[in-house]
Design a protein around this motif. Structure first.
Motif, PDB file in Angstrom:
ATOM      1  N   SER A   6       0.816  -1.218   0.000  1.00  0.00           N
ATOM      2  CA  SER A   6       0.000   0.000   0.000  1.00  0.00           C
ATOM      3  C   SER A   6       0.853   1.273   0.000  1.00  0.00           C
ATOM      4  O   SER A   6       0.353   2.338  -0.330  1.00  0.00           O
ATOM      5  N   ARG A   7       2.122   1.184   0.325  1.00  0.00           N
ATOM      6  CA  ARG A   7       2.988   2.372   0.328  1.00  0.00           C
ATOM      7  C   ARG A   7       3.699   2.555  -1.013  1.00  0.00           C
ATOM      8  O   ARG A   7       3.560   3.594  -1.644  1.00  0.00           O
ATOM      9  N   CYS A   8       4.438   1.549  -1.479  1.00  0.00           N
ATOM     10  CA  CYS A   8       5.232   1.723  -2.702  1.00  0.00           C
ATOM     11  C   CYS A   8       4.544   1.163  -3.943  1.00  0.00           C
ATOM     12  O   CYS A   8       5.056   1.319  -5.047  1.00  0.00           O
ATOM     13  N   LYS A   9       3.385   0.511  -3.786  1.00  0.00           N
ATOM     14  CA  LYS A   9       2.554   0.006  -4.889  1.00  0.00           C
ATOM     15  C   LYS A   9       3.231  -1.065  -5.734  1.00  0.00           C
ATOM     16  O   LYS A   9       2.858  -1.305  -6.870  1.00  0.00           O
ATOM     17  N   ARG A  10       4.241  -1.737  -5.201  1.00  0.00           N
ATOM     18  CA  ARG A  10       4.920  -2.793  -5.949  1.00  0.00           C
ATOM     19  C   ARG A  10       4.270  -4.132  -5.662  1.00  0.00           C
ATOM     20  O   ARG A  10       3.708  -4.350  -4.591  1.00  0.00           O
ATOM     21  N   ASP A  11       4.340  -5.043  -6.638  1.00  0.00           N
ATOM     22  CA  ASP A  11       3.804  -6.387  -6.467  1.00  0.00           C
ATOM     23  C   ASP A  11       4.709  -7.172  -5.529  1.00  0.00           C
ATOM     24  O   ASP A  11       5.935  -7.133  -5.648  1.00  0.00           O
ATOM     25  N   VAL A  12       4.084  -7.898  -4.595  1.00  0.00           N
ATOM     26  CA  VAL A  12       4.820  -8.636  -3.578  1.00  0.00           C
ATOM     27  C   VAL A  12       4.276 -10.055  -3.521  1.00  0.00           C
ATOM     28  O   VAL A  12       3.068 -10.257  -3.528  1.00  0.00           O
ATOM     29  N   THR A  13       5.164 -11.046  -3.477  1.00  0.00           N
ATOM     30  CA  THR A  13       4.754 -12.413  -3.212  1.00  0.00           C
ATOM     31  C   THR A  13       5.367 -12.808  -1.881  1.00  0.00           C
ATOM     32  O   THR A  13       6.547 -12.561  -1.626  1.00  0.00           O
ATOM     33  N   LEU A  14       4.563 -13.392  -1.018  1.00  0.00           N
ATOM     34  CA  LEU A  14       5.021 -13.745   0.320  1.00  0.00           C
ATOM     35  C   LEU A  14       5.485 -15.189   0.358  1.00  0.00           C
ATOM     36  O   LEU A  14       4.829 -16.064  -0.196  1.00  0.00           O
TER      37      LEU A  14
END
Length: 44
Positions: A6-14
């Motif tokens: 929500s801050r840097c708007k980058r896609d993240v996979t956990l």
């Protein structure tokens, strides 16, 4: 499962052991990506 920071708007996979944190900026609020499919409900 894919998430977006929500801050840097980058896609993240956990991964299983990484915890819930953006690996790019360290922010802890991740938003779940929604599928583009639309479900229709027939109401009688």
């Amino acid at each position: 499962m894919s998430y977006k920071c929500s801050r840097c708007k980058r896609d993240v996979t956990l991964d299983e052991y990484g915890g819930v944190r953006c690996p790019y900026c360290g922010h802890r609020v991740l938003l779940k990506e929604r599928s583009p499919d639309v479900k229709e409900i027939d109401v009688k």
